[in-house]
Design a protein around this motif. Structure first.
Motif, PDB file in Angstrom:
ATOM      1  N   ARG A   1       0.865  -1.182   0.000  1.00  0.00           N
ATOM      2  CA  ARG A   1       0.000   0.000   0.000  1.00  0.00           C
ATOM      3  C   ARG A   1       0.909   1.242   0.000  1.00  0.00           C
ATOM      4  NH1 ARG A   1      -5.261  -0.716   0.965  1.00  0.00           N
ATOM      5  NH2 ARG A   1      -5.500   1.372   1.847  1.00  0.00           N
ATOM      6  N   ILE A   2       1.591   1.455  -1.122  1.00  0.00           N
ATOM      7  CA  ILE A   2       2.593   2.517  -1.216  1.00  0.00           C
ATOM      8  C   ILE A   2       1.948   3.820  -1.673  1.00  0.00           C
ATOM      9  CG2 ILE A   2       4.700   3.269  -2.397  1.00  0.00           C
ATOM     10  CD1 ILE A   2       5.351   0.290  -2.822  1.00  0.00           C
ATOM     11  N   VAL A   3       2.302   4.903  -0.986  1.00  0.00           N
ATOM     12  CA  VAL A   3       1.885   6.247  -1.377  1.00  0.00           C
ATOM     13  C   VAL A   3       3.139   7.077  -1.642  1.00  0.00           C
ATOM     14  CG1 VAL A   3       0.812   8.401  -0.616  1.00  0.00           C
ATOM     15  CG2 VAL A   3      -0.322   6.220  -0.169  1.00  0.00           C
ATOM     16  N   SER A   4       3.182   7.721  -2.796  1.00  0.00           N
ATOM     17  CA  SER A   4       4.314   8.578  -3.175  1.00  0.00           C
ATOM     18  C   SER A   4       3.874  10.042  -3.095  1.00  0.00           C
ATOM     19  CB  SER A   4       4.778   8.230  -4.589  1.00  0.00           C
ATOM     20  OG  SER A   4       5.762   9.134  -5.034  1.00  0.00           O
ATOM     21  N   LEU A   5       4.707  10.893  -2.505  1.00  0.00           N
ATOM     22  CA  LEU A   5       4.302  12.267  -2.210  1.00  0.00           C
ATOM     23  C   LEU A   5       4.747  13.311  -3.227  1.00  0.00           C
ATOM     24  CD1 LEU A   5       4.847  12.520   1.655  1.00  0.00           C
ATOM     25  CD2 LEU A   5       2.806  11.812   0.388  1.00  0.00           C
ATOM     26  N   ASP A   6       5.661  12.996  -4.144  1.00  0.00           N
ATOM     27  CA  ASP A   6       6.116  13.992  -5.117  1.00  0.00           C
ATOM     28  C   ASP A   6       6.597  13.278  -6.372  1.00  0.00           C
ATOM     29  OD1 ASP A   6       9.182  13.559  -4.811  1.00  0.00           O
ATOM     30  OD2 ASP A   6       8.514  13.919  -2.766  1.00  0.00           O
ATOM     31  N   TYR A   7       6.760  14.045  -7.458  1.00  0.00           N
ATOM     32  CA  TYR A   7       7.028  13.396  -8.742  1.00  0.00           C
ATOM     33  C   TYR A   7       8.414  12.774  -8.822  1.00  0.00           C
ATOM     34  CZ  TYR A   7       9.728  17.337 -10.698  1.00  0.00           C
ATOM     35  OH  TYR A   7      10.667  18.300 -10.949  1.00  0.00           O
ATOM     36  N   CYS A   8       9.377  13.241  -8.024  1.00  0.00           N
ATOM     37  CA  CYS A   8      10.680  12.566  -8.015  1.00  0.00           C
ATOM     38  C   CYS A   8      10.553  11.182  -7.385  1.00  0.00           C
ATOM     39  CB  CYS A   8      11.698  13.417  -7.251  1.00  0.00           C
ATOM     40  SG  CYS A   8      12.266  14.870  -8.170  1.00  0.00           S
ATOM     41  N   ALA A   9       9.789  11.099  -6.308  1.00  0.00           N
ATOM     42  CA  ALA A   9       9.536   9.792  -5.697  1.00  0.00           C
ATOM     43  C   ALA A   9       8.682   8.929  -6.615  1.00  0.00           C
ATOM     44  CB  ALA A   9       8.839   9.974  -4.349  1.00  0.00           C
TER      45      ALA A   9
ATOM     46  N   PRO B   1      -0.050  14.132  -7.791  1.00  0.00           N
ATOM     47  CA  PRO B   1      -0.736  14.628  -8.998  1.00  0.00           C
ATOM     48  C   PRO B   1       0.220  14.991 -10.125  1.00  0.00           C
ATOM     49  CG  PRO B   1      -1.677  15.614  -7.016  1.00  0.00           C
ATOM     50  CD  PRO B   1      -0.431  14.894  -6.588  1.00  0.00           C
ATOM     51  N   ASP B   2       1.501  15.215  -9.807  1.00  0.00           N
ATOM     52  CA  ASP B   2       2.478  15.592 -10.833  1.00  0.00           C
ATOM     53  C   ASP B   2       3.029  14.400 -11.601  1.00  0.00           C
ATOM     54  OD1 ASP B   2       2.294  18.298 -10.334  1.00  0.00           O
ATOM     55  OD2 ASP B   2       3.929  18.308  -8.880  1.00  0.00           O
TER      56      ASP B   2
ATOM     57  N   PHE C   1       6.912  16.925 -17.146  1.00  0.00           N
ATOM     58  CA  PHE C   1       8.247  16.820 -16.571  1.00  0.00           C
ATOM     59  C   PHE C   1       8.449  15.526 -15.796  1.00  0.00           C
ATOM     60  CE2 PHE C   1       5.574  19.714 -14.026  1.00  0.00           C
ATOM     61  CZ  PHE C   1       5.409  18.961 -12.872  1.00  0.00           C
ATOM     62  N   SER C   2       7.471  14.639 -15.833  1.00  0.00           N
ATOM     63  CA  SER C   2       7.578  13.334 -15.187  1.00  0.00           C
ATOM     64  C   SER C   2       8.003  12.301 -16.213  1.00  0.00           C
ATOM     65  CB  SER C   2       6.234  12.937 -14.568  1.00  0.00           C
ATOM     66  OG  SER C   2       6.257  11.591 -14.124  1.00  0.00           O
ATOM     67  N   TYR C   3       9.138  11.673 -16.001  1.00  0.00           N
ATOM     68  CA  TYR C   3       9.667  10.702 -16.967  1.00  0.00           C
ATOM     69  C   TYR C   3       8.736   9.504 -17.119  1.00  0.00           C
ATOM     70  CZ  TYR C   3      13.045   7.672 -19.331  1.00  0.00           C
ATOM     71  OH  TYR C   3      13.678   6.855 -20.234  1.00  0.00           O
TER      72      TYR C   3
ATOM     73  N   LEU D   1      17.136  18.850 -24.993  1.00  0.00           N
ATOM     74  CA  LEU D   1      16.998  17.825 -23.957  1.00  0.00           C
ATOM     75  C   LEU D   1      15.600  17.911 -23.370  1.00  0.00           C
ATOM     76  CD1 LEU D   1      20.362  18.374 -22.016  1.00  0.00           C
ATOM     77  CD2 LEU D   1      19.930  16.787 -23.894  1.00  0.00           C
ATOM     78  N   GLU D   2      14.917  16.801 -23.275  1.00  0.00           N
ATOM     79  CA  GLU D   2      13.596  16.804 -22.652  1.00  0.00           C
ATOM     80  C   GLU D   2      13.735  17.156 -21.177  1.00  0.00           C
ATOM     81  OE1 GLU D   2      11.085  13.472 -23.177  1.00  0.00           O
ATOM     82  OE2 GLU D   2      11.534  13.244 -25.312  1.00  0.00           O
ATOM     83  N   GLY D   3      12.827  17.982 -20.699  1.00  0.00           N
ATOM     84  CA  GLY D   3      12.876  18.383 -19.300  1.00  0.00           C
ATOM     85  C   GLY D   3      12.800  17.211 -18.341  1.00  0.00           C
ATOM     86  N   ALA D   4      12.033  16.189 -18.717  1.00  0.00           N
ATOM     87  CA  ALA D   4      11.866  15.024 -17.837  1.00  0.00           C
ATOM     88  C   ALA D   4      13.157  14.248 -17.645  1.00  0.00           C
ATOM     89  CB  ALA D   4      10.785  14.098 -18.402  1.00  0.00           C
TER      90      ALA D   4
END
Length: 255
Positions: A7-15, A33-34, A39-41, A230-233
Motif C-alpha cells: 500500500r505505497i503512497v508517493s508524495l512527489d514526482y521525483c519519488a 498529482p504531478d 516533466f515526469s519521466y 533535452l527533454e525536461g523530464a
C-alpha cells in the motif's frame, strides 16, 4: 518497514519515478498529482494510477504501509508519518553517476529497490544503467557545452548536469561550481561549441520576462551554436533517466 509493501503512497514526482519504475502496479496505492505531468519521466506509466495530495490528512486516510518522498510533504513529513506509525522511504540525494561513488544514481536505485521490496529489479536497472554509461564514456569530445534552461540558469561542477556533460565526453562551459544565471557577460565575447537546451521542447512554456534566457546574447547562442534539445523530464530529477540526456548529447556531437 514491510518486506514488500503493498500500500505505497508517493508524495512527489521525483519519488513517483522510482515507485512507478520499480514497484508492481498492485503495490501502488497512490502517487502525486504531478506524476502524469510533462516533466515526469514515467508519465505514461502513471496514467490511471490514483493520486493524492501531499497533505497529511489525505495520506493518512488511505492507510498506507509505506510513504515514499523526495521533498513532498515538507521538511517535517518524515517525522510526522513515522510518529503516526507509518514507515517512510526517503529518496537519496544523487550527485554523481559513478556506481562506486557515495550519493550516486546506482546507489539511490539500490536503496529505493530494497525499500520497495524489489531488489532484483533494482539490480537489473543498475546493470542497464552501467552498460549505457560505459558505452558513452568510451568516447571523448574536446568541445565545450553550455547547459541552458528556460529559467535562464546553468550549472557548473558539483552537479548532476556537470556529470552528464562529462559523461557525454564534453567540457562544461560553466566553470563556476553550483547553479547560476547564464554567464551573459562571458557569452558576449566567448561562446561554447554546443548548447544543451533543456525545457525548450514545449511551446506551451514561456520564460519569465526577466529570465536571462530572453536576453539577446542568450538567444544568439541558440541561433549561432549547435543546439542539442533535452527533454525536461530527463533532468528534472536525479535518476537512471539522466542517461537519456547523456546519450542524446553523445549522439548529437557525433560527426
Amino acid at each position: 518497514m514491510p518486506e514488500r509493501p503493498m500500500r505505497i503512497v508517493s508524495l512527489d514526482y521525483c519519488a513517483d519515478q522510482y515507485v512507478l519504475k520499480l514497484a508492481d502496479r498492485e503495490q501502488i496505492l497512490a502517487i502525486s498529482p504531478d506524476g502524469v505531468k510533462s516533466f515526469s519521466y514515467m508519465r505514461e506509466v502513471a496514467k490511471g494510477v490514483p493520486t493524492v495530495r501531499s497533505i497529511a490528512e489525505d495520506v493518512l486516510v488511505l492507510k498506507p504501509d509505506l510513504v515514499v518522498r523526495s521533498y513532498g510533504g515538507g521538511p517535517n513529513a518524515m517525522a510526522f508519518f513515522e510518529g503516526a506509525g507509518i514507515p517512510m522511504l526517503q529518496v537519496g540525494w544523487s550527485s554523481n553517476l559513478n556506481p562506486e561513488g557515495q550519493g550516486s544514481i546506482p546507489a539511490v536505485i539500490a536503496q529505493m529497490a530494497e525499500g520497495l521490496g524489489q531488489a532484483e529489479r533494482g539490480n537489473a536497472l543498475i546493470a542497464e544503467f552501467q552498460t549505457r554509461l560505459n558505452t558513452v564514456q568510451a568516447r571523448r569530445d574536446k568541445r565545450s557545452a553550455l547547459y541552458m534552461t528556460l529559467a535562464g540558469v546553468t550549472s557548473g561542477p558539483g552537479s548532476l548536469i556537470h556529470e552528464m556533460l562529462q559523461a557525454a565526453g564534453l567540457t562544461n562551459f560553466q566553470e563556476e561550481a553550483g547553479w547560476h544565471s547564464l554567464p551573459l557577460e562571458r557569452l558576449a565575447y566567448e561562446q561554447p561549441d554546443i548548447i544543451a537546451a533543456a525545457f525548450f521542447e514545449s511551446a506551451a512554456r514561456s520564460p519569465d520576462a526577466w529570465s536571462a534566457s530572453r536576453h539577446p546574447i542568450a538567444r544568439r547562442q541558440l541561433s549561432n551554436q549547435a543546439v542539442i534539445p533535452l527533454e525536461g523530464a530527463w533532468t528534472a530529477c536525479g535518476g537512471w533517466f539522466l542517461m537519456d540526456a547523456v546519450e542524446a548529447l553523445a549522439a548529437g556531437t557525433e560527426p
